[in-house]
Enzyme design. Structure first.
Site, PDB file in Angstrom:
ATOM      1  N   TYR A 166      -0.131   4.216  12.393  1.00 19.36           N
ATOM      2  CA  TYR A 166      -0.251   2.890  12.864  1.00 19.36           C
ATOM      3  C   TYR A 166       0.942   2.488  13.687  1.00 19.36           C
ATOM      4  O   TYR A 166       2.107   2.842  13.342  1.00 19.36           O
ATOM      5  CB  TYR A 166      -0.510   1.830  11.949  1.00 19.36           C
ATOM      6  CG  TYR A 166      -1.966   2.239  10.879  1.00 19.36           C
ATOM      7  CD1 TYR A 166      -3.120   2.739  11.743  1.00 19.36           C
ATOM      8  CD2 TYR A 166      -1.929   1.774   9.638  1.00 19.36           C
ATOM      9  CE1 TYR A 166      -4.017   2.881  10.874  1.00 19.36           C
ATOM     10  CE2 TYR A 166      -3.041   2.273   8.973  1.00 19.36           C
ATOM     11  CZ  TYR A 166      -4.119   2.662   9.586  1.00 19.36           C
ATOM     12  OH  TYR A 166      -5.309   2.791   8.765  1.00 19.36           O
ATOM     13  N   ARG A 189       0.828  -1.141   0.071  1.00 18.14           N
ATOM     14  CA  ARG A 189       0.024   0.034  -0.023  1.00 18.14           C
ATOM     15  C   ARG A 189       1.067   1.341   0.108  1.00 18.14           C
ATOM     16  O   ARG A 189       1.444   1.471   1.158  1.00 18.14           O
ATOM     17  CB  ARG A 189      -1.076   0.063   1.129  1.00 18.14           C
ATOM     18  CG  ARG A 189      -1.924  -1.065   1.325  1.00 18.14           C
ATOM     19  CD  ARG A 189      -3.017  -0.763   2.554  1.00 18.14           C
ATOM     20  NE  ARG A 189      -3.823  -1.977   2.692  1.00 18.14           N
ATOM     21  CZ  ARG A 189      -5.069  -1.959   2.137  1.00 18.14           C
ATOM     22  NH1 ARG A 189      -5.494  -1.143   1.108  1.00 18.14           N
ATOM     23  NH2 ARG A 189      -5.711  -3.167   2.130  1.00 18.14           N
ATOM     24  N   HIS A 233       2.373 -10.184   1.406  1.00 19.17           N
ATOM     25  CA  HIS A 233       2.099  -9.346   2.512  1.00 19.17           C
ATOM     26  C   HIS A 233       3.617  -8.835   3.022  1.00 19.17           C
ATOM     27  O   HIS A 233       3.796  -8.045   3.891  1.00 19.17           O
ATOM     28  CB  HIS A 233       1.212 -10.037   3.683  1.00 19.17           C
ATOM     29  CG  HIS A 233      -0.112  -9.287   3.426  1.00 19.17           C
ATOM     30  ND1 HIS A 233      -0.689  -7.910   3.623  1.00 19.17           N
ATOM     31  CD2 HIS A 233      -1.323 -10.331   3.096  1.00 19.17           C
ATOM     32  CE1 HIS A 233      -1.869  -8.262   3.339  1.00 19.17           C
ATOM     33  NE2 HIS A 233      -2.419  -9.530   2.798  1.00 19.17           N
TER      34      HIS A 233
END
Length: 216
Positions: A153, A60, A120
């Site tokens: 985050y 992302r 990922h």
């Protein structure tokens, strides 16, 4: 009051990141630590004539991605830049497609992972060649290479000059390029083949230690 991520006090703004990382591993804890040291490392690597290649996985990206811009700069400076882009990032597919095209146009080799699997992994391998031979810096993290979310985050970002970890990183990228899910690694736990099994073995080791075992 609003909190702003901090540049770690133990890191110098003036001293090259490569030399600082060779002296000690760096562990950044977002969002309390800033992503700036990693961005500085990419910037220096893009401009360093001794750096031969950068390999990275992207999941992302920010809409105005400083990471991608530095990768483009590296490719334009004739570095061998390989980027594994995971297109199936929910709500970010279009942004990833656009960046993949820009990276390709800049001269990066862009790959999209393997059919039926989603990548990922957050890993970056930088290779330098000098009079002493090849040396490497590896970054492994839990968060995306996204400056915006790194300020929101909680994630870890480990940056190391450990050559044994770099060897695993090199094997990982080779396996991703050749479609091999069953590569052998000495330090990295790579799904879907070794991660779960290895984690369960590590948990069993702590169970055997009784009240001296520790799991965080």
């Amino acid at each position: 009051p609003e909190f702003l991520p901090q540049y770690p006090e133990y890191l110098s703004h003036e001293y090259p990141m490569w030399k600082q990382i060779q002296q000690r591993d760096i562990l950044l804890f977002y969002p309390y630590d800033s992503m700036a040291p990693f961005l500085k490392l990419l910037q220096e690597s893009a401009d360093d004539k001794a750096v031969t290649s950068i390999k990275i996985t992207l999941y992302r990206l920010a809409s105005r991605s400083a990471v991608a811009e530095k990768l483009c700069r590296a490719a334009e400076n004739k570095k061998d830049v390989t980027v594994l882009v995971e297109l199936r990032a929910r709500f970010d597919e279009q942004n990833n497609l656009e960046w993949a095209k820009r990276l390709s146009d800049a001269g990066c080799r862009v790959i999209y992972g393997m059919e039926g699997y989603k990548c990922h992994s957050k890993i970056c391998l930088i290779t330098k060649k000098d009079k002493n031979g090849f040396s490497h810096i590896t970054q492994i993290g839990t968060g995306n290479y996204n400056e915006k979310t790194a300020a929101l985050y909680t994630d870890f970002s480990l940056i190391t000059a450990d050559e044994s970890i770099a060897a695993d990183a090199a094997a990982f990228f080779h396996n991703m390029l050749t479609g091999n899910l069953f590569g052998v690694y000495n330090h990295l736990l790579v799904a879907p083949n070794t991660m779960k099994k290895s984690l369960l073995n590590l948990i069993d080791e702590e169970i055997q230690k009784g009240d001296k075992g520790r799991i965080i």
